[in-house]
Scaffold this motif. Structure first.
Motif, mmCIF file in Angstrom:
data_model
loop_
_atom_site.group_PDB
_atom_site.id
_atom_site.type_symbol
_atom_site.label_atom_id
_atom_site.label_comp_id
_atom_site.label_asym_id
_atom_site.label_seq_id
_atom_site.Cartn_x
_atom_site.Cartn_y
_atom_site.Cartn_z
ATOM 1 N N TRP A 174 0.821 -1.207 0.000
ATOM 2 C CA TRP A 174 0.000 0.000 0.000
ATOM 3 C C TRP A 174 0.855 1.258 0.000
ATOM 4 N N GLY A 175 1.954 1.229 0.738
ATOM 5 C CA GLY A 175 2.797 2.415 0.892
ATOM 6 C C GLY A 175 3.330 2.974 -0.413
ATOM 7 N N GLU A 176 3.362 2.158 -1.460
ATOM 8 C CA GLU A 176 3.875 2.640 -2.762
ATOM 9 C C GLU A 176 2.731 2.951 -3.738
ATOM 10 N N THR A 177 1.501 2.722 -3.299
ATOM 11 C CA THR A 177 0.382 2.720 -4.247
ATOM 12 C C THR A 177 0.023 4.105 -4.767
ATOM 13 N N LEU A 178 -0.140 5.076 -3.850
ATOM 14 C CA LEU A 178 -0.622 6.385 -4.308
ATOM 15 C C LEU A 178 0.403 7.085 -5.191
ATOM 16 N N SER A 179 1.674 6.891 -4.897
ATOM 17 C CA SER A 179 2.708 7.497 -5.760
ATOM 18 C C SER A 179 2.725 6.808 -7.119
ATOM 19 N N ALA A 180 2.476 5.502 -7.134
ATOM 20 C CA ALA A 180 2.438 4.779 -8.418
ATOM 21 C C ALA A 180 1.273 5.273 -9.271
ATOM 22 N N VAL A 181 0.150 5.583 -8.617
ATOM 23 C CA VAL A 181 -1.008 6.132 -9.358
ATOM 24 C C VAL A 181 -0.651 7.517 -9.892
ATOM 25 N N GLN A 182 -0.078 8.342 -9.016
ATOM 26 C CA GLN A 182 0.270 9.733 -9.366
ATOM 27 C C GLN A 182 1.245 9.774 -10.541
ATOM 28 N N GLN A 183 2.199 8.832 -10.542
ATOM 29 C CA GLN A 183 3.247 8.832 -11.584
ATOM 30 C C GLN A 183 2.829 8.055 -12.837
ATOM 31 N N GLY A 184 1.617 7.472 -12.804
ATOM 32 C CA GLY A 184 1.148 6.735 -13.989
ATOM 33 C C GLY A 184 1.763 5.352 -14.128
ATOM 34 N N VAL A 185 2.414 4.881 -13.035
ATOM 35 C CA VAL A 185 2.998 3.522 -13.072
ATOM 36 C C VAL A 185 1.863 2.501 -13.162
ATOM 37 N N VAL A 186 0.742 2.842 -12.509
ATOM 38 C CA VAL A 186 -0.475 2.035 -12.656
ATOM 39 C C VAL A 186 -1.618 2.926 -13.120
ATOM 40 N N ASP A 187 -2.636 2.325 -13.726
ATOM 41 C CA ASP A 187 -3.787 3.092 -14.239
ATOM 42 C C ASP A 187 -4.893 3.200 -13.202
ATOM 43 N N GLY A 188 -4.716 2.520 -12.105
ATOM 44 C CA GLY A 188 -5.740 2.559 -11.059
ATOM 45 C C GLY A 188 -5.444 1.518 -9.995
ATOM 46 N N LEU A 189 -6.401 1.388 -9.097
ATOM 47 C CA LEU A 189 -6.266 0.450 -7.984
ATOM 48 C C LEU A 189 -7.647 -0.094 -7.680
ATOM 49 N N GLU A 190 -7.745 -0.857 -6.626
ATOM 50 C CA GLU A 190 -9.068 -1.315 -6.186
ATOM 51 C C GLU A 190 -9.060 -1.287 -4.660
ATOM 52 N N GLY A 191 -10.186 -0.896 -4.117
ATOM 53 C CA GLY A 191 -10.274 -0.760 -2.664
ATOM 54 C C GLY A 191 -11.653 -0.290 -2.267
ATOM 55 N N SER A 192 -11.862 -0.207 -0.954
ATOM 56 C CA SER A 192 -13.196 0.187 -0.469
ATOM 57 C C SER A 192 -13.321 1.703 -0.376
ATOM 58 N N GLU A 193 -14.543 2.175 -0.159
ATOM 59 C CA GLU A 193 -14.764 3.626 0.021
ATOM 60 C C GLU A 193 -14.065 4.094 1.299
ATOM 61 N N PHE A 194 -13.973 3.208 2.277
ATOM 62 C CA PHE A 194 -13.308 3.586 3.532
ATOM 63 C C PHE A 194 -11.799 3.757 3.304
#
Ligand code: X3X
Length: 330
Positions: free
Chosen positions: A193-213
């Motif tokens: 998880w700790g690398e996820t938001l930066s990967a989204v921001q940098q376009g390393v991934v096109d998205g993620l999956e998770g709950s509204e919480f």
């Protein structure tokens, strides 16, 4: 006669010393998970730890470590199996490495509500899985720290499996998630998880999956992935795992308190999140998040092959789970 009195005196002194030893008992446990301070699971773990400390008069001290400050995910469970004074809080797919049937329990698109999953965890089929986990050195104190149905969180709108073609979607590192997102049509990209938001921001991934919480609690909504496709493909839930060796060495009176408090903590968290979900959706929408329905039949068809028993699974385990769920829905 004298021998009898002497024996009685020795037994009395021994039990008194044992009682004193138990009162002198102190155990410090480190509890590890990946959730952020603003997420309910973190708050719940802190509250349970505090309550256990108070009710055991400080004998059981659980130090909580969020955001993967200590070994987490697969490595966290390994600490438990090694007999460390450690509590791992992860989803049941990570127990699937030791008892494969837990991968069936955590399979996609099984549950229609939190309550169905909670009820299933109380049935014999899951109790038998928990007994198998104990044979592997894992005492399961809870399975229902539910943090919400996981949905797709992406830049573009997704409604069918075909829409996911070529899209890199971040998942946790367990095979259950990788197989699920792959079957849904995406290129599963496991990251902590700790690398996820930066990967989204940098376009390393096109998205993620998770709950509204998760979306709200970790501020996913602040990034570019403003579309939530309500696949509800996995019910995100965490279990609480401790070494059977550490557990069995704990005096019974403390085990009872620890078990009671983790059980209560999960019940309270489920009730709270059920009541909060509507407001969380509204808050996310106020930040520009847009929710869309999906072609549920198409995703269910894409995921159907995953209901085949994998290596080490009990033959018929999926039929047994479906049977229990059908019995709840009658
Ligand atoms: O093993 C526990 C969870 O299944 C981990 O799920 P992940 O890595 O998507 O993290 C969920 C977030 O809410 C953590 O802040």
């Amino acid at each position: 006669m004298k021998k009898g009195l002497l024996l009685a005196l020795c037994l009395t002194l021994f039990s008194a010393s044992m009682a004193f030893a138990a009162d002198d008992y102190k155990l410090v446990l480190k509890l590890s998970h990946v959730f952020s301070p603003a997420e309910q699971l973190t708050k719940s773990m802190d509250a349970v730890a505090e309550s256990i400390y108070e009710k055991t008069d400080g004998a059981i001290e659980i130090q909580t470590f969020p955001q993967a400050q200590l070994p987490a995910y697969k490595e966290g469970v390994e600490q438990v199996v090694r007999g460390a004074k450690f509590i791992s809080v992860e989803d049941p797919s990570f127990i699937g490495d030791y008892v494969p049937d837990f991968k069936a329990l955590y399979a996609p698109m099984l549950y229609r509500s939190f309550d169905e999953y909670v009820e299933l965890t109380r049935r014999d089929i899951v109790k038998q899985m928990m007994a198998k986990a104990e044979e592997q050195g894992i005492k399961i104190l809870a399975l229902d720290y539910i943090y919400g149905f996981r949905n797709l969180i992406t830049k573009k709108v997704i409604t069918t499996p075909a829409d996911l073609n070529g899209m890199k979607i971040r998942t946790p590192g367990s095979k259950s998630y990788i197989d699920t997102l792959t079957a849904m049509g995406a290129t599963a990209t496991p990251l902590p998880w700790g690398e996820t938001l930066s990967a989204v921001q940098q376009g390393v991934v096109d998205g993620l999956e998770g709950s509204e919480f998760t979306n709200l609690g970790t501020k996913v909504y602040e990034g570019p992935t403003k579309n939530v496709a309500t696949t509800r493909h996995i019910l995100g839930t965490c279990g609480v795992y401790i070494s059977t060796k550490v557990w069995n060495e704990m005096p019974e009176k403390y085990r009872a308190i620890v078990q009671e408090e983790f059980t209560k903590g999960a019940n309270d968290m489920v009730s709270l999140l059920k009541s909060q979900h509507g407001d969380v959706v509204k808050e996310l929408e106020s930040y520009g998040v847009k929710f869309n329905e999906v072609d549920g039949d198409a995703f269910r068809k894409a995921l159907a092959p995953l209901y085949q028993e994998g290596p080490g699974m009990t033959p018929g385990v999926f039929d047994a789970i479906f049977g229990e769920l059908d019995s709840m829905r009658k």
